[in-house]
Scaffold this motif. Sequence first.
Motif, PDB file in Angstrom:
ATOM      1  N   GLU A  30      13.602   7.426 -15.851  1.00 12.37           N
ATOM      2  CA  GLU A  30      13.826   7.583 -17.293  1.00 12.37           C
ATOM      3  C   GLU A  30      14.804   8.708 -17.592  1.00 12.37           C
ATOM      4  O   GLU A  30      15.478   8.701 -18.612  1.00 12.37           O
ATOM      5  CB  GLU A  30      12.493   7.829 -18.004  1.00 12.37           C
ATOM      6  CG  GLU A  30      11.592   6.615 -17.956  1.00 12.37           C
ATOM      7  CD  GLU A  30      10.133   6.950 -18.210  1.00 12.37           C
ATOM      8  OE1 GLU A  30       9.763   8.138 -18.119  1.00 12.37           O
ATOM      9  OE2 GLU A  30       9.370   6.014 -18.474  1.00 12.37           O
ATOM     10  N   ARG A  31      14.919   9.668 -16.686  1.00  7.74           N
ATOM     11  CA  ARG A  31      15.871  10.768 -16.848  1.00  7.74           C
ATOM     12  C   ARG A  31      17.232  10.433 -16.245  1.00  7.74           C
ATOM     13  O   ARG A  31      18.135  11.261 -16.279  1.00  7.74           O
ATOM     14  CB  ARG A  31      15.336  12.027 -16.175  1.00  7.74           C
ATOM     15  CG  ARG A  31      14.112  12.572 -16.828  1.00  7.74           C
ATOM     16  CD  ARG A  31      13.658  13.844 -16.143  1.00  7.74           C
ATOM     17  NE  ARG A  31      12.320  14.172 -16.572  1.00  7.74           N
ATOM     18  CZ  ARG A  31      11.364  14.579 -15.774  1.00  7.74           C
ATOM     19  NH1 ARG A  31      11.574  14.725 -14.499  1.00  7.74           N
ATOM     20  NH2 ARG A  31      10.170  14.848 -16.253  1.00  7.74           N
ATOM     21  N   GLY A  32      17.357   9.249 -15.637  1.00 15.75           N
ATOM     22  CA  GLY A  32      18.621   8.837 -15.051  1.00 15.75           C
ATOM     23  C   GLY A  32      18.835   9.306 -13.632  1.00 15.75           C
ATOM     24  O   GLY A  32      19.938   9.199 -13.098  1.00 15.75           O
ATOM     25  N   MET A  33      17.802   9.820 -12.976  1.00 12.26           N
ATOM     26  CA  MET A  33      17.939  10.320 -11.609  1.00 12.26           C
ATOM     27  C   MET A  33      17.703   9.228 -10.564  1.00 12.26           C
ATOM     28  O   MET A  33      18.009   9.426  -9.397  1.00 12.26           O
ATOM     29  CB  MET A  33      16.990  11.486 -11.387  1.00 12.26           C
ATOM     30  CG  MET A  33      17.263  12.651 -12.287  1.00 12.26           C
ATOM     31  SD  MET A  33      15.980  13.875 -12.139  1.00 12.26           S
ATOM     32  CE  MET A  33      16.942  15.284 -11.673  1.00 12.26           C
ATOM     33  N   LEU A  34      17.119   8.132 -10.969  1.00  5.28           N
ATOM     34  CA  LEU A  34      16.914   6.965 -10.113  1.00  5.28           C
ATOM     35  C   LEU A  34      17.411   5.744 -10.877  1.00  5.28           C
ATOM     36  O   LEU A  34      17.549   5.797 -12.103  1.00  5.28           O
ATOM     37  CB  LEU A  34      15.428   6.798  -9.774  1.00  5.28           C
ATOM     38  CG  LEU A  34      14.807   7.803  -8.818  1.00  5.28           C
ATOM     39  CD1 LEU A  34      13.303   7.576  -8.698  1.00  5.28           C
ATOM     40  CD2 LEU A  34      15.448   7.728  -7.452  1.00  5.28           C
ATOM     41  N   PRO A  35      17.685   4.647 -10.183  1.00  8.96           N
ATOM     42  CA  PRO A  35      18.132   3.437 -10.889  1.00  8.96           C
ATOM     43  C   PRO A  35      17.138   3.034 -11.985  1.00  8.96           C
ATOM     44  O   PRO A  35      15.932   3.217 -11.859  1.00  8.96           O
ATOM     45  CB  PRO A  35      18.184   2.389  -9.780  1.00  8.96           C
ATOM     46  CG  PRO A  35      18.413   3.172  -8.529  1.00  8.96           C
ATOM     47  CD  PRO A  35      17.676   4.468  -8.732  1.00  8.96           C
ATOM     48  N   LYS A  36      17.684   2.466 -13.055  1.00  9.91           N
ATOM     49  CA  LYS A  36      16.871   2.133 -14.236  1.00  9.91           C
ATOM     50  C   LYS A  36      15.749   1.149 -13.937  1.00  9.91           C
ATOM     51  O   LYS A  36      14.753   1.117 -14.643  1.00  9.91           O
ATOM     52  CB  LYS A  36      17.766   1.571 -15.337  1.00  9.91           C
ATOM     53  CG  LYS A  36      18.638   2.612 -15.943  1.00  9.91           C
ATOM     54  CD  LYS A  36      19.403   2.071 -17.119  1.00  9.91           C
ATOM     55  CE  LYS A  36      20.305   3.180 -17.623  1.00  9.91           C
ATOM     56  NZ  LYS A  36      20.669   3.040 -18.995  1.00  9.91           N
ATOM     57  N   ILE A  37      15.913   0.344 -12.888  1.00  9.23           N
ATOM     58  CA  ILE A  37      14.875  -0.639 -12.572  1.00  9.23           C
ATOM     59  C   ILE A  37      13.532   0.043 -12.323  1.00  9.23           C
ATOM     60  O   ILE A  37      12.476  -0.516 -12.600  1.00  9.23           O
ATOM     61  CB  ILE A  37      15.287  -1.520 -11.372  1.00  9.23           C
ATOM     62  CG1 ILE A  37      14.325  -2.688 -11.251  1.00  9.23           C
ATOM     63  CG2 ILE A  37      15.354  -0.718 -10.093  1.00  9.23           C
ATOM     64  CD1 ILE A  37      14.784  -3.772 -10.326  1.00  9.23           C
ATOM     65  N   PHE A  38      13.564   1.288 -11.825  1.00  8.66           N
ATOM     66  CA  PHE A  38      12.323   2.006 -11.540  1.00  8.66           C
ATOM     67  C   PHE A  38      11.645   2.520 -12.808  1.00  8.66           C
ATOM     68  O   PHE A  38      10.516   2.986 -12.761  1.00  8.66           O
ATOM     69  CB  PHE A  38      12.564   3.150 -10.554  1.00  8.66           C
ATOM     70  CG  PHE A  38      12.927   2.668  -9.185  1.00  8.66           C
ATOM     71  CD1 PHE A  38      11.996   2.000  -8.398  1.00  8.66           C
ATOM     72  CD2 PHE A  38      14.201   2.850  -8.684  1.00  8.66           C
ATOM     73  CE1 PHE A  38      12.325   1.534  -7.144  1.00  8.66           C
ATOM     74  CE2 PHE A  38      14.545   2.393  -7.421  1.00  8.66           C
ATOM     75  CZ  PHE A  38      13.599   1.728  -6.655  1.00  8.66           C
ATOM     76  N   LEU A  48      19.720  10.871   1.844  1.00  7.00           N
ATOM     77  CA  LEU A  48      19.314  10.057   0.696  1.00  7.00           C
ATOM     78  C   LEU A  48      19.288  10.897  -0.573  1.00  7.00           C
ATOM     79  O   LEU A  48      19.753  10.460  -1.633  1.00  7.00           O
ATOM     80  CB  LEU A  48      17.941   9.422   0.952  1.00  7.00           C
ATOM     81  CG  LEU A  48      17.393   8.543  -0.165  1.00  7.00           C
ATOM     82  CD1 LEU A  48      18.296   7.338  -0.399  1.00  7.00           C
ATOM     83  CD2 LEU A  48      15.981   8.092   0.169  1.00  7.00           C
ATOM     84  N   GLY A  49      18.775  12.115  -0.474  1.00  3.75           N
ATOM     85  CA  GLY A  49      18.767  13.013  -1.631  1.00  3.75           C
ATOM     86  C   GLY A  49      20.164  13.342  -2.119  1.00  3.75           C
ATOM     87  O   GLY A  49      20.432  13.362  -3.327  1.00  3.75           O
ATOM     88  N   ILE A  50      21.090  13.571  -1.189  1.00  3.68           N
ATOM     89  CA  ILE A  50      22.477  13.874  -1.570  1.00  3.68           C
ATOM     90  C   ILE A  50      23.117  12.674  -2.256  1.00  3.68           C
ATOM     91  O   ILE A  50      23.785  12.821  -3.284  1.00  3.68           O
ATOM     92  CB  ILE A  50      23.288  14.317  -0.334  1.00  3.68           C
ATOM     93  CG1 ILE A  50      22.807  15.691   0.130  1.00  3.68           C
ATOM     94  CG2 ILE A  50      24.785  14.335  -0.634  1.00  3.68           C
ATOM     95  CD1 ILE A  50      23.360  16.124   1.468  1.00  3.68           C
ATOM     96  N   VAL A  51      22.897  11.480  -1.703  1.00  2.63           N
ATOM     97  CA  VAL A  51      23.457  10.266  -2.303  1.00  2.63           C
ATOM     98  C   VAL A  51      22.898  10.058  -3.710  1.00  2.63           C
ATOM     99  O   VAL A  51      23.656   9.774  -4.652  1.00  2.63           O
ATOM    100  CB  VAL A  51      23.177   9.033  -1.407  1.00  2.63           C
ATOM    101  CG1 VAL A  51      23.461   7.732  -2.126  1.00  2.63           C
ATOM    102  CG2 VAL A  51      24.001   9.124  -0.129  1.00  2.63           C
ATOM    103  N   LEU A  52      21.598  10.198  -3.868  1.00  2.00           N
ATOM    104  CA  LEU A  52      20.996  10.024  -5.193  1.00  2.00           C
ATOM    105  C   LEU A  52      21.498  11.082  -6.177  1.00  2.00           C
ATOM    106  O   LEU A  52      21.767  10.776  -7.342  1.00  2.00           O
ATOM    107  CB  LEU A  52      19.468  10.069  -5.099  1.00  2.00           C
ATOM    108  CG  LEU A  52      18.813   8.862  -4.449  1.00  2.00           C
ATOM    109  CD1 LEU A  52      17.321   9.108  -4.263  1.00  2.00           C
ATOM    110  CD2 LEU A  52      19.047   7.599  -5.255  1.00  2.00           C
ATOM    111  N   ARG A  53      21.643  12.311  -5.717  1.00  3.50           N
ATOM    112  CA  ARG A  53      22.141  13.375  -6.591  1.00  3.50           C
ATOM    113  C   ARG A  53      23.585  13.105  -7.003  1.00  3.50           C
ATOM    114  O   ARG A  53      23.946  13.266  -8.177  1.00  3.50           O
ATOM    115  CB  ARG A  53      22.024  14.726  -5.886  1.00  3.50           C
ATOM    116  CG  ARG A  53      22.585  15.875  -6.671  1.00  3.50           C
ATOM    117  CD  ARG A  53      21.753  16.175  -7.888  1.00  3.50           C
ATOM    118  NE  ARG A  53      22.337  17.305  -8.586  1.00  3.50           N
ATOM    119  CZ  ARG A  53      22.213  17.516  -9.866  1.00  3.50           C
ATOM    120  NH1 ARG A  53      21.491  16.711 -10.596  1.00  3.50           N
ATOM    121  NH2 ARG A  53      22.781  18.543 -10.425  1.00  3.50           N
ATOM    122  N   CYS A  54      24.433  12.701  -6.065  1.00  2.77           N
ATOM    123  CA  CYS A  54      25.830  12.394  -6.391  1.00  2.77           C
ATOM    124  C   CYS A  54      25.913  11.232  -7.372  1.00  2.77           C
ATOM    125  O   CYS A  54      26.713  11.264  -8.314  1.00  2.77           O
ATOM    126  CB  CYS A  54      26.621  12.082  -5.123  1.00  2.77           C
ATOM    127  SG  CYS A  54      26.900  13.522  -4.076  1.00  2.77           S
TER     128      CYS A  54
END
Length: 134
Positions: free
Chosen positions: A4-12, A117-123
């Motif tokens: 909901e904060r945009g840190m993960l894909p919206k599907i989640f 994975l954390g770096i990719v998600l953060r970028c």
Amino acid sequence: GMAERGMLPKIFATKSPHGTPTYGILLGTLVIVGMSVADFRDIIEMLNFTYAISLLMEYAAFIKLRITRKEVYRPYRVPLNTAGCIAMVIPPCIVTILLMLMASFMTYIYFAVSVLLGIVLRCAHVKRSNSRLD
């Protein structure tokens, strides 16, 4: 949540009629099933390794804030000066690092994949946030 904060894909962020994050629960279940084939001791070692990293980061943040943000009100204050605080966290840092050095190769691989994975998600999050501002 993070979606909901945009840190993960919206599907989640998709919720069931009961208000539970459906796809987040499915992903968590898949991770649990995937790790269930591993030896329980390996899983415990990986989790402890990750916890040890978080402890080191907490100690570093504690010292950094003591140095850079002295003026901030803290309801609980360690009654030592900065040098005393540094001296206080050095022994647990040394022990934590020594324990981490005893980890298995697979634990290092797990940690490296987790960090990547954390770096990719953060970028992806930063890129998405910047594109919304334009």
